[in-house]
Design an enzyme around this catalytic site. Structure first.
Site, mmCIF file in Angstrom:
data_model
loop_
_atom_site.group_PDB
_atom_site.id
_atom_site.type_symbol
_atom_site.label_atom_id
_atom_site.label_comp_id
_atom_site.label_asym_id
_atom_site.label_seq_id
_atom_site.Cartn_x
_atom_site.Cartn_y
_atom_site.Cartn_z
ATOM 1 C CG HIS A 70 49.186 -38.476 15.011
ATOM 2 N ND1 HIS A 70 49.927 -37.623 14.212
ATOM 3 C CD2 HIS A 70 48.388 -37.675 15.772
ATOM 4 C CE1 HIS A 70 49.570 -36.368 14.471
ATOM 5 N NE2 HIS A 70 48.645 -36.382 15.416
ATOM 6 C CB CYS A 110 53.046 -35.957 14.424
ATOM 7 S SG CYS A 110 53.368 -37.674 13.948
#
Length: 366
Positions: free
Chosen positions: A311, A32
């Site tokens: 994230h 990510c």
């Protein structure tokens, strides 16, 4: 992404920009950090334009397999899609990244800023080498009797040689000047340094403007930190300050959200509220660039409480629409929602979604 893609197309309807493509990226376990930065770069108009131009003029064999060709190939894949929305797997690029840099091989949480910094420097290095090689080829072909001298042209940092300014540098590189004024003789010593992004210390309930002012604030050097003045030929008290001598076309601001805490013996994430405006006026510059204006077009956001887990997602402005990129998923978002990523005004807050990398484009035409 079929449903999500059709949902996005439906939301935009006739406003869907002609020729534009909105594709999510597949996540290979922990990528990510890479996906969010690549989305920001794809929607950086001058960068995408130059990269696609590079791809069309340097579409060579598979032998030319480095990060630049892998990224150019990925961008070309996206822009050449028949569908308007969907998902692409940036497999070739990620494989090359991991092969080239051991830091990105593990499945640990990676730092998006570290990746961006590495990528831009690497792309610049590749372009510099190619430019030098092309120069050598031209010289040797036009002067066959001097072929034996050819290798000397490839020597780095040669005397009186200007560094090659690539299109990566033209887009992202700015110049800082570090001014030190001796408080005894008033002599000012200036030293210039280049940057591809600005890393700013942050404070609770602050703004980008105040962070930039702190970055450029005057500091007094005294006691054991005295400055050696060449004119006085001795250590003297002095005042030091940083100014932006030449702002870049694309200004990337890195907010230092991860701070090493001595007492804890580890890094901690600072969830401070830092306001980043959609339009930014850059002060603290030399007179030629006074009040340079910038417009925000992308934000890489870190989600999570700590530096070693979490994230990354990205917010991108494209054709006056704001989009939310979360790996494979792409959604519309309201412009007003950008401010929800400023950070937390209170230390104990459930909000863990904070702006980390900010991408601004200069509105200056000349």
């Amino acid at each position: 992404m079929g449903v999500a893609g059709s949902k996005l197309e439906k939301a935009l309807g006739e406003q869907f920009p002609e020729g534009e493509r909105y594709f999510g990226f597949e996540n290979f376990g922990n990528t990510c950090y890479c996906n969010s930065v690549l989305q920001a770069l794809y929607f950086c108009a001058p960068f995408r334009e130059q990269l696609l131009d590079y791809y069309s003029t340097n579409n060579k064999s598979e032998e030319e397999n480095h990060l630049l060709t892998c990224l150019a190939d990925l961008f070309s894949q996206i822009s050449g899609q028949k569908k308007k929305t969907g998902v692409i797997a940036p497999k070739r690029f990620v494989q090359r990244l991991k092969k080239q840099n051991v830091l990105f091989r593990s499945y640990m949480h990676q730092d998006a800023h570290e990746f961006l910094n590495y990528l831009l420097n690497e792309l610049g290095d590749i372009l510099e080498k190619e430019a030098k090689a092309a120069k050598t080829d031209n010289k040797t072909s036009s002067s066959p009797e001097k072929i034996s001298n050819g290798p000397k042209l490839l020597q780095p940092n040669g005397a009186h040689k200007e560094p090659t300014v690539t299109w990566v540098h033209k887009i992202f590189q700015g110049i800082l000047t570090n001014e030190t004024r001796c408080l005894r003789c008033e002599t000012v010593t200036a030293r210039d340094e280049t940057f591809l992004d600005l890393s700013l210390d942050i404070e609770q309930n602050s703004s980008i403007t105040s962070c930039l002012k702190s970055f450029c604030s005057t500091e007094t050097l005294h006691s054991e930190d005295k400055f050696f003045c060449d004119k006085c030929c001795s250590l003297q008290e002095a005042q030091k300050r940083m100014k932006i001598k030449k702002p870049p076309h694309i200004l990337v601001i890195h907010l230092k959200r991860f701070k090493y805490i001595e007492q804890l013996g580890r890094y901690k994430k600072l969830s401070y509220r830092v306001v980043f405006p959609l339009e930014l006026k850059l002060s603290n510059t030399v007179e030629d660039y006074a009040d340079t204006e910038y417009s925000l077009f992308a934000v890489v956001v870190h989600l999570g409480n700590g530096p070693n887990y979490g994230h990354y997602v990205s917010l991108v402005k494209s054709h006056n629409h704001w989009l939310f990129f979360d790996d494979e998923n792409v959604d519309m978002m309201e412009e007003s929602a950008v401010q929800t990523f400023f950070g937390s005004s209170q230390e104990c807050s459930s909000n863990t979604d904070h702006g980390y990398l900010l991408f601004y484009e200069s509105l200056r035409t000349s």
